[in-house]
Design an enzyme around this catalytic site. Structure first.
Site, PDB file in Angstrom:
ATOM      1  N   SER A 135       0.989   3.782  -3.258  1.00 10.82           N
ATOM      2  CA  SER A 135       0.390   5.115  -3.166  1.00 10.82           C
ATOM      3  C   SER A 135       1.431   6.215  -3.337  1.00 10.82           C
ATOM      4  CB  SER A 135      -0.350   5.277  -1.836  1.00 10.82           C
ATOM      5  OG  SER A 135       0.517   5.134  -0.735  1.00 10.82           O
ATOM      6  N   LYS A 136       2.624   6.032  -2.768  1.00 10.45           N
ATOM      7  CA  LYS A 136       3.664   7.049  -2.916  1.00 10.45           C
ATOM      8  C   LYS A 136       4.169   7.115  -4.358  1.00 10.45           C
ATOM      9  CE  LYS A 136       5.266   9.231   0.099  1.00 10.45           C
ATOM     10  NZ  LYS A 136       4.899  10.568   0.616  1.00 10.45           N
TER      11      LYS A 136
ATOM     12  N   CYS B  71       0.813  -1.218   0.000  1.00 13.75           N
ATOM     13  CA  CYS B  71       0.000   0.000   0.000  1.00 13.75           C
ATOM     14  C   CYS B  71       0.846   1.267   0.000  1.00 13.75           C
ATOM     15  CB  CYS B  71      -0.917   0.025   1.220  1.00 13.75           C
ATOM     16  SG  CYS B  71      -1.961  -1.409   1.446  1.00 13.75           S
ATOM     17  N   TYR B  72       1.837   1.297   0.870  1.00 12.79           N
ATOM     18  CA  TYR B  72       2.650   2.498   1.031  1.00 12.79           C
ATOM     19  C   TYR B  72       3.427   2.788  -0.249  1.00 12.79           C
ATOM     20  CZ  TYR B  72       6.114   5.678   3.070  1.00 12.79           C
ATOM     21  OH  TYR B  72       6.919   6.756   3.341  1.00 12.79           O
ATOM     22  N   SER B  73       4.126   1.782  -0.776  1.00 13.74           N
ATOM     23  CA  SER B  73       4.909   1.976  -1.995  1.00 13.74           C
ATOM     24  C   SER B  73       4.022   2.371  -3.164  1.00 13.74           C
ATOM     25  CB  SER B  73       5.675   0.694  -2.351  1.00 13.74           C
ATOM     26  OG  SER B  73       6.696   0.429  -1.419  1.00 13.74           O
TER      27      SER B  73
END
Length: 350
Positions: A158-159, A154-156
């Site tokens: 979205s960023k 999710c983090y990778s």
């Protein structure tokens, strides 16, 4: 490329995520650079109180998806926007949480800034946009961002999607720069240091492959230095990695961190493949259950802290004059002082 000399002066700036770890340090850093007006976006009275205490001169109430009628007046006549706000967790049951906060929020802030004539947009990203490809070994800005990153990262994901919006924004409208610090740490850390301390004090810490992989780190004030320099000297559509003066093994660096708080390092070691499977299983269980916190281990965390993650910051040093003024030892000494003065890093604040 040589150091850019035609720098601009910052008199009035707008910050998203100002109540966060990096944001509160950035406010202090900008004050020391004689920036006269610092307007911060705040979605609660608690956040507003935090940025006021840090030195913000004005508050814009709302979040990153607030109405343009709220955002634009606050950004009017700003020389630069520093966009730090994002979902910083490494897992969620619903990717929409990341989409709204990190991707849609970036789109909204870009639009508001450009429509009132902001000159510079500085986007705080992360090396994690590259990490699903595996270890990063002296990665520089020429490394391609993977396409179609799976949503379980999710983090990778979205960023990376937010970065894509910033990189593709027309520079005829606004100059946009991206900075990528790795493993941000330092005084006031609300997440990583409390996490390390908590797990080690409860004897629940596990090293992956003995923690012997190399990592780059970036002290929070070095992040602020890089963001400020990108704002006054950076070139549009450029990306800049930021790091401390040297790399270290994950184990050595985390040991040094926890020892500043008089906690002895401990923990068993498990191989990466096993940690990755455990992370996958925990994510599966968490999706089935009604948990209100992230799993203790995720595949994203396995990659970020169980593989080599070293970056090359020579572009920032060459083009921006970035120097990473705060050394690792200076940062550690500040944490030691915090301990001596009774500041306790024992509560994880998300």
């Amino acid at each position: 490329m040589s150091l850019i000399s035609n720098e601009i002066k910052l008199n009035r700036v707008f910050i998203t995520g100002g109540s966060g770890f990096i944001g509160s340090h950035l406010i202090d850093y900008l004050i020391k650079q004689n920036v006269a007006e610092i307007i911060c976006l705040a979605r609660s009275e608690k956040a507003a109180d935090t940025v006021r205490k840090a030195g913000a001169t004005d508050i814009c109430y709302g979040d990153v998806n607030a109405s343009l009628d709220i955002l634009k007046p606050a950004m009017s006549k700003c020389d630069a926007v520093f966009h730090l706000a994002a979902n910083v967790q490494t897992w969620s049951r619903n990717y929409d949480d990341f989409q709204r906060a990190t991707v849609d929020g970036t789109r909204t802030i870009l639009q508001a800034a450009s429509e009132v004539g902001v000159k510079r947009f500085i986007h705080c990203s992360t090396e994690a946009v590259l990490s699903p490809n595996g270890p990063l070994i002296n990665a520089d800005e020429t490394w391609p961002v993977p396409t179609n990153i799976p949503k379980q990262y999710c983090y990778s994901r979205s960023k990376a999607d937010a970065e894509n919006l910033v990189r593709n924004y027309p520079d005829s409208i606004m100059s946009c720069m991206i900075i990528r610090p790795r493993f941000v740490w330092g005084r006031g850390d609300p997440i990583l240091l409390p996490l390390f301390l908590s797990k080690m004090q409860q004897h629940k810490w596990m090293w992956i492959d003995g923690g012997q992989m190399l990592t780059s780190t970036c002290h929070v004030r070095n992040v602020c230095e890089g963001m400020y320099l990108a704002a006054i000297r950076g070139q549009s559509k450029e990306i800049y990695f930021l790091k401390d003066e040297r790399n270290s093994t994950i184990r050595a660096f985390i040991n040094q961190l926890v020892e500043t708080q008089s906690v002895q390092s401990n923990g068993m070691s498990i191989p990466f493949w096993l940690a990755f499977i455990i992370g996958w299983l925990l994510e599966f269980i968490w999706k089935l259950g009604d948990f209100h916190i992230s799993p203790p281990l995720t595949r994203q965390r396995c990659i970020l802290f169980g593989r080599e993650m070293t970056v090359n910051d020579m572009k920032a040093r060459r083009e921006l004059g970035y120097q990473s003024h705060v050394t690792i030892q200076q940062g550690m000494n500040e944490l030691i002082d915090d301990y001596k003065n009774g500041y306790i890093y024992n509560k994880i604040r998300y």
